[in-house]
Design an enzyme around this catalytic site. Structure first.
Site, PDB file in Angstrom:
ATOM      1  N   GLU A  36       0.880  -1.157   0.000  1.00 35.21           N
ATOM      2  CA  GLU A  36       0.000   0.000   0.000  1.00 35.21           C
ATOM      3  C   GLU A  36       0.926   1.218   0.000  1.00 35.21           C
ATOM      4  O   GLU A  36       1.800   1.312   0.872  1.00 35.21           O
ATOM      5  CB  GLU A  36      -0.867  -0.024   1.266  1.00 35.21           C
ATOM      6  CG  GLU A  36      -1.941   1.017   1.248  1.00 35.21           C
ATOM      7  CD  GLU A  36      -2.791   0.994   2.510  1.00 35.21           C
ATOM      8  OE1 GLU A  36      -2.769  -0.002   3.251  1.00 35.21           O
ATOM      9  OE2 GLU A  36      -3.473   2.000   2.747  1.00 35.21           O
ATOM     10  N   ARG A 260       4.956 -12.981   9.675  1.00 30.65           N
ATOM     11  CA  ARG A 260       5.623 -11.722   9.373  1.00 30.65           C
ATOM     12  C   ARG A 260       6.934 -11.637  10.148  1.00 30.65           C
ATOM     13  O   ARG A 260       7.132 -12.309  11.151  1.00 30.65           O
ATOM     14  CB  ARG A 260       4.725 -10.532   9.655  1.00 30.65           C
ATOM     15  CG  ARG A 260       4.340 -10.319  11.105  1.00 30.65           C
ATOM     16  CD  ARG A 260       3.198  -9.331  11.254  1.00 30.65           C
ATOM     17  NE  ARG A 260       3.539  -8.001  10.820  1.00 30.65           N
ATOM     18  CZ  ARG A 260       2.918  -7.353   9.824  1.00 30.65           C
ATOM     19  NH1 ARG A 260       1.931  -7.909   9.175  1.00 30.65           N
ATOM     20  NH2 ARG A 260       3.264  -6.136   9.489  1.00 30.65           N
ATOM     21  N   LYS A 270       4.211   0.798   9.308  1.00 29.62           N
ATOM     22  CA  LYS A 270       4.421   2.070   8.632  1.00 29.62           C
ATOM     23  C   LYS A 270       3.812   3.222   9.423  1.00 29.62           C
ATOM     24  O   LYS A 270       4.343   4.323   9.426  1.00 29.62           O
ATOM     25  CB  LYS A 270       3.802   2.010   7.226  1.00 29.62           C
ATOM     26  CG  LYS A 270       4.695   1.276   6.243  1.00 29.62           C
ATOM     27  CD  LYS A 270       4.061   1.190   4.880  1.00 29.62           C
ATOM     28  CE  LYS A 270       2.985   0.141   4.853  1.00 29.62           C
ATOM     29  NZ  LYS A 270       2.453  -0.132   3.509  1.00 29.62           N
TER      30      LYS A 270
END
Ligand code: ATP
Ligand code: MG
Length: 556
Positions: A36, A260, A270
């Site tokens: 994204e 992850r 982020k």
């Protein structure tokens, strides 16, 4: 040559290999990396990049770079550019550069199709009402009063939503699945919401935007992605992913989940990284303390070291915390082979060689890197006045101090053996100057002195030295695992994460160094020339120390 060991396959590689063996992918596989564009990439993304591109490289096929730009509020073109730069820098080339926003029309048509099939409806409930209708994991939800609108009414309302007749939040489009489903994501999830916001690519064309769950699988399907790989938290979304593709009857992409990457002593989301930037805890996304790809690059990390790190940590099905020292190990291992050894004195004191002519300069030829396949040399000026490290001299040296103290001998790197004769102090007793005599026949490479010394120290000639600034970095956070801290992580910033040494002396050849060039400052660490450098002032970032000093610290 290193021995080539057959590497065991990780679980995703096994899945791909089995699929290929059963003839499922005659055209090869197709994966995608779907960031994204709402921030810079971090080392966690590097893991996903290495995995997605690595699978396609290993088994034949390609990887799309798809910008998952369905949220117009947080996305910016600056981020798109930085992401492309970082993926390329890591050494990967994508098959196609794509944007979910380019599928807005297709996605809209898919939504109309689901309405026509009575699998979707327009809901006027407020966000709070919809949340209340959801129920809880142990109690079934309740139906929205708008759930049984006719296909015609839903189509008209949805088209009006698109046409901009309604304000933000006034209506949503929901999938009609099962309000009692044990998986909460299947309880009539949102497909579209209204947002009168300009999008970074589609501009004002749209005022309704698809939700992640409705956009992602269909985008995979449009591209005919064979393996859609995402992180573990999406496993509960998989039934919905499959449901949409099944009801639409389009290309059956499959989603697979892996753990992850979580790294110690830093944050990775982020949103939190943006907080560090906005609150000026760091000097931007590429601050060398950041776990971003751009921060690591500026710090002096190489693409190979990051790829090796990702290979070493492997691909697992359970979350774990990787210690930052493993990343440091990987860059040390790489730079040990590739970085030239040079001399820089970080805490200088003057050494005067009293029996060396004051008007003489010798250009000594010193090896750049003893680990290199082809050994090269550079010229380093030597004279009677040198800078050495303050802690390489002691007034009262203990027994095994193999450096300088009156009467002790040491080799000056690439030059001569010297014997310390004397020193000067100021009024407070601080040493201001050290004196020594050199042994002319002890010159490195042609030493006939017969003297053997245990220590070698680095030096820089005073009259030739170039001034520089050094930036030493350390862990960003003082806690190992910040995952449970939420926004409190800001209270755990390491106050010593950046230490600037404003004036150090480096050998004159470093004026020619290039931004990003990796160097080993002998006995001090690996450094890289920072982009803040000017022709008047060199700035070096410490990439990593020579040894794992942190492990020692912790053991204390
Ligand atoms: P963040 O929480 O940092 O914002 P994200 O998952 O929202 O991360 P995206 O841009 O949506 O970021 O992620 C792009 C891809 O990178 C996704 O496939 C995602 O699963 C993967 N990814 C993100 N963070 C990690 C991580 N820490 N480890 C492995 N893969 C990750
Ligand atoms: Mg995301």
């Amino acid at each position: 040559m290193e021995e080539l060991k057959p590497k065991s396959l990780n679980f995703l590689e096994e899945i791909v290999q089995e699929g290929i063996a059963s003839g499922k992918y005659p055209q090869g596989i197709l994966t995608r990396f779907p960031p994204e564009p709402n921030g810079y990439l971090h080392i966690g993304h590097a893991k996903s990049i290495c995995l997605n591109f690595g699978l396609a490289q290993r088994f034949g096929g390609g990887t799309n770079l798809r910008f998952d730009d369905t949220n117009p509020v947080t996305e910016e073109t600056e981020y798109v550019e930085s992401i492309k730069k970082d993926v390329s820098w890591l050494g990967f080339s994508w098959a196609n550069e794509l944007y979910t926003s380019d599928y807005f029309e297709d996605l809209y048509q898919f939504a109309e199709k689901l309405i026509t099939l009575s699998f979707a409806y327009v809901d006027d409930s407020t966000a709070a009402e919809i949340a209340a209708q959801k129920g809880t994991p142990t109690t079934p939800g309740t139906h929205s009063p708008f759930r049984n609108r006719s296909v015609e009414e839903n189509l008209t309302l949805f088209r009006d939503m698109r046409a901009g007749k309604y304000a933000d939040g006034e209506k949503v489009l929901r999938a009609k699945i099962d309000m009692a489903h044990p998986n909460m994501h299947m309880r009539d999830p949102l497909m579209y919401r209204i947002r009168h916001v300009k999008h970074h690519r589609s501009g004002d064309k749209w005022c309704i935007y698809p939700m992640y769950d409705f956009a992602h699988g269909q985008s995979d399907s449009i591209e005919e992605i064979t393996h859609s790989i995402c992180t573990l938290e999406f496993d509960v979304h998989r039934p919905l992913y499959d449901w949409f593709l099944d009801k639409l009857g389009i290309f059956p992409s499959h989603q697979y989940e892996f753990a992850r990457l979580n790294l110690s002593h830093t944050v990775m989301s982020k949103r939190k990284l943006l907080q560090l930037v906005n609150e000026k805890v760091v000097n931007g996304w590429d601050d060398p303390r950041m776990p971003t790809i751009s921060g690591l690059r500026r710090r002096g990390y190489t693409p190979a070291s990051i790829r090796n790190f990702c290979e070493r940590i492997g691909v697992a099905k359970r979350d774990n915390l990787i210690d930052l020292s493993l990343l440091e190990f990987c860059i040390r291992e790489d730079l040990n082979k590739s970085a030239d050894r040079v001399m820089a004195v970080l805490d200088p004191i003057k050494l005067v060689i009293t029996n060396y002519p004051a008007d003489k300069t010798e250009d000594l030829q010193i090896e750049n890197n003893p680990e290199a396949e082809v050994i090269t040399k550079r010229s380093v000026p030597f004279s009677n006045e040198l800078y050495i490290e303050r802690d390489d001299f002691m007034i009262d040296p203990p027994k095994k101090f193999f450096r300088l103290g009156v009467g002790l001998q040491v080799r000056l790197k690439g030059a001569y053996i010297v014997t310390c004769t004397d020193f000067k102090t100021d009024a407070d007793g601080n040493v201001t100057e050290v004196h020594a005599e050199y042994i002319p026949e002890s010159k490195s490479g042609q030493d006939t002195s017969g003297i053997s010394v245990k220590g070698t120290i680095h030096w820089v000639s005073v009259s030739h030295a170039v001034e520089a600034e050094v930036r030493n970095f350390d862990r960003l956070l003082i806690v190992e695992d910040a995952s449970e801290l939420g926004d409190d992580f800001l209270k755990f910033i390491n106050p010593e994460s950046l230490q600037i040494v404003p004036k150090v002396y480096v050998e004159p050849g470093l004026k020619e160094a290039k931004v990003g060039q990796a160097l080993q400052f002998i006995r001090k660490g690996y450094y890289s020339l920072d982009l803040d450098s000017t022709s008047d002032k060199l700035v070096f970032n410490r990439t990593v120390t020579l040894k794992d000093t942190w492990a020692k610290e912790k053991a204390k």
